[in-house]
Design a protein around this motif. Structure first.
Motif, PDB file in Angstrom:
ATOM      1  N   SER A 119       0.807  -1.076  -0.009  1.00  0.00           N
ATOM      2  CA  SER A 119       0.026   0.110   0.082  1.00  0.00           C
ATOM      3  C   SER A 119       0.780   1.310  -0.025  1.00  0.00           C
ATOM      4  O   SER A 119       0.389   2.200  -0.643  1.00  0.00           O
ATOM      5  CB  SER A 119      -0.958   0.076   1.286  1.00  0.00           C
ATOM      6  OG  SER A 119      -1.852  -0.927   1.195  1.00  0.00           O
ATOM      7  N   LEU A 120       2.078   1.283   0.981  1.00  0.00           N
ATOM      8  CA  LEU A 120       2.702   2.318   0.908  1.00  0.00           C
ATOM      9  C   LEU A 120       3.482   2.583  -0.274  1.00  0.00           C
ATOM     10  O   LEU A 120       3.843   3.790  -0.641  1.00  0.00           O
ATOM     11  CB  LEU A 120       3.603   2.250   2.147  1.00  0.00           C
ATOM     12  CG  LEU A 120       4.491   3.497   2.625  1.00  0.00           C
ATOM     13  CD1 LEU A 120       3.383   4.544   2.847  1.00  0.00           C
ATOM     14  CD2 LEU A 120       5.093   3.152   3.852  1.00  0.00           C
ATOM     15  N   THR A 121       4.241   1.537  -0.987  1.00  0.00           N
ATOM     16  CA  THR A 121       4.636   1.799  -2.220  1.00  0.00           C
ATOM     17  C   THR A 121       3.810   2.398  -3.306  1.00  0.00           C
ATOM     18  O   THR A 121       4.082   3.264  -4.059  1.00  0.00           O
ATOM     19  CB  THR A 121       5.261   0.674  -2.738  1.00  0.00           C
ATOM     20  OG1 THR A 121       6.088  -0.141  -1.597  1.00  0.00           O
ATOM     21  CG2 THR A 121       6.098   0.715  -3.970  1.00  0.00           C
ATOM     22  N   ILE A 122       2.566   2.081  -3.487  1.00  0.00           N
ATOM     23  CA  ILE A 122       1.584   2.273  -4.503  1.00  0.00           C
ATOM     24  C   ILE A 122       1.403   3.946  -3.971  1.00  0.00           C
ATOM     25  O   ILE A 122       1.071   4.799  -4.761  1.00  0.00           O
ATOM     26  CB  ILE A 122       0.056   1.767  -4.334  1.00  0.00           C
ATOM     27  CG1 ILE A 122       0.396   0.153  -5.003  1.00  0.00           C
ATOM     28  CG2 ILE A 122      -0.772   2.182  -5.000  1.00  0.00           C
ATOM     29  CD1 ILE A 122      -0.771  -0.893  -4.832  1.00  0.00           C
ATOM     30  N   TYR A 123       1.080   4.232  -2.961  1.00  0.00           N
ATOM     31  CA  TYR A 123       0.783   5.501  -2.490  1.00  0.00           C
ATOM     32  C   TYR A 123       1.938   6.429  -2.702  1.00  0.00           C
ATOM     33  O   TYR A 123       1.825   7.505  -3.227  1.00  0.00           O
ATOM     34  CB  TYR A 123       0.600   5.483  -0.919  1.00  0.00           C
ATOM     35  CG  TYR A 123       0.188   6.920  -0.436  1.00  0.00           C
ATOM     36  CD1 TYR A 123      -1.142   7.229  -0.387  1.00  0.00           C
ATOM     37  CD2 TYR A 123       1.083   7.537   0.309  1.00  0.00           C
ATOM     38  CE1 TYR A 123      -1.680   8.340   0.219  1.00  0.00           C
ATOM     39  CE2 TYR A 123       0.756   8.859   1.067  1.00  0.00           C
ATOM     40  CZ  TYR A 123      -0.844   9.196   0.671  1.00  0.00           C
ATOM     41  OH  TYR A 123      -1.136  10.307   1.307  1.00  0.00           O
ATOM     42  N   ASN A 124       3.218   5.992  -2.411  1.00  0.00           N
ATOM     43  CA  ASN A 124       4.611   6.905  -2.584  1.00  0.00           C
ATOM     44  C   ASN A 124       4.602   6.997  -4.222  1.00  0.00           C
ATOM     45  O   ASN A 124       5.350   7.947  -4.622  1.00  0.00           O
ATOM     46  CB  ASN A 124       5.492   6.456  -2.037  1.00  0.00           C
ATOM     47  CG  ASN A 124       5.569   6.346  -0.436  1.00  0.00           C
ATOM     48  OD1 ASN A 124       4.759   7.246   0.009  1.00  0.00           O
ATOM     49  ND2 ASN A 124       6.120   5.549   0.269  1.00  0.00           N
ATOM     50  N   ASN A 125       4.100   6.162  -4.839  1.00  0.00           N
ATOM     51  CA  ASN A 125       4.203   6.194  -6.365  1.00  0.00           C
ATOM     52  C   ASN A 125       3.181   7.058  -6.970  1.00  0.00           C
ATOM     53  O   ASN A 125       3.207   7.356  -8.229  1.00  0.00           O
ATOM     54  CB  ASN A 125       4.196   4.687  -7.087  1.00  0.00           C
ATOM     55  CG  ASN A 125       5.368   4.078  -6.802  1.00  0.00           C
ATOM     56  OD1 ASN A 125       6.426   4.197  -6.406  1.00  0.00           O
ATOM     57  ND2 ASN A 125       5.258   2.708  -7.222  1.00  0.00           N
ATOM     58  N   GLY A 126       2.397   7.786  -6.260  1.00  0.00           N
ATOM     59  CA  GLY A 126       1.459   8.686  -6.731  1.00  0.00           C
ATOM     60  C   GLY A 126      -0.029   7.936  -6.905  1.00  0.00           C
ATOM     61  O   GLY A 126      -0.966   8.399  -7.651  1.00  0.00           O
ATOM     62  N   GLY A 127      -0.106   6.688  -6.518  1.00  0.00           N
ATOM     63  CA  GLY A 127      -1.395   6.064  -6.509  1.00  0.00           C
ATOM     64  C   GLY A 127      -2.235   6.170  -5.326  1.00  0.00           C
ATOM     65  O   GLY A 127      -1.949   7.012  -4.515  1.00  0.00           O
TER      66      GLY A 127
END
Length: 224
Positions: A119-127
């Motif tokens: 979740s955090l990776t998707i969020y940090n990627n702008g998702g």
């Protein structure tokens, strides 16, 4: 086009009881119907992978569109029989992660470090991190790179204490969504019980209850 990752529960019953729970079926099928008809592909993951149970109570509310997806070989195979494990997921393939509900998620969503990192990776990627109803449990313990709760100072919503009481499950669930959200610094918002209500704060989109599912999907699609 990047895909959307749908998170499902593996929990079959309320802890220390023989009462069945699991995925609230409409919270998966209604969301999937909305995003796929707009051209997005979805994948399905659960904390353990494999079998995903369906809350039998949720089938009472299933309409023709829900049955159409529920009965499809794709949903039966990829969602209910063979959901991915978190270790199978490359978060860079996804523009959003969506946490479905059903009471079961309160036991296997909150403390899964693999799903939190995805979740955090998707969020940090702008998702986007998206949830509906009890699915908020998957957001409650995510921490950012500074060790702060991601929901801190964010407006969010989820299944309310009033709705838990009206569902006669307040004494069974391991915690109350609103209490933990506030404890972790979130600005918890709510509307009338069992009315559609959706909150967006940046790249977090949350819905209050099962009746919010389509609106959650449409809000995400508007952003995408």
């Amino acid at each position: 086009m990047k895909k959307i990752l749908v998170v499902l529960t593996n929990i079959t019953r309320y802890a220390n009881t023989t009462e069945a729970t699991g995925l609230w079926i409409g919270e998966a099928t209604e969301f999937v119907e909305e995003v796929t008809k707009s051209g997005f592909e979805v994948d399905y993951v659960s904390p353990k992978g494999g079998f995903v149970p369906v809350d039998p109570r949720s089938m009472k509310y299933a309409d023709e569109s829900t049955f159409s997806i529920y009965e499809s070989e794709d949903f039966q195979n990829r969602a209910l029989r063979n959901s991915m494990q978190p270790s199978d997921v490359n978060p860079n393939d996804y523009i959003a992660i969506y946490y479905t509900g059903g009471h079961g998620v309160m036991w296997d969503f909150p403390n899964n470090p693999e799903l939190q990192q995805i979740s955090l990776t998707i969020y940090n990627n702008g998702g986007y991190i998206v949830s509906v109803c009890h699915g908020i449990a998957g957001l409650l313990n995510i921490k950012d790179k500074n060790g702060d709760y991601l929901i801190r100072n964010k407006k969010i919503t989820g299944f309310t204490t009033t709705e838990e009481i009206l569902s006669t499950k307040k004494s069974i669930v391991p915690f109350l969504n609103k209490d933990i959200a506030i404890e972790h610094g979130a600005i918890f918002q709510k509307a009338r019980a069992f009315r559609s209500f959706v909150v967006q704060d940046g790249n977090l989109i949350t819905g209050q209850n099962p009746f919010s599912t389509r609106e959650v999907a449409k809000k995400l699609l508007t952003n995408l």
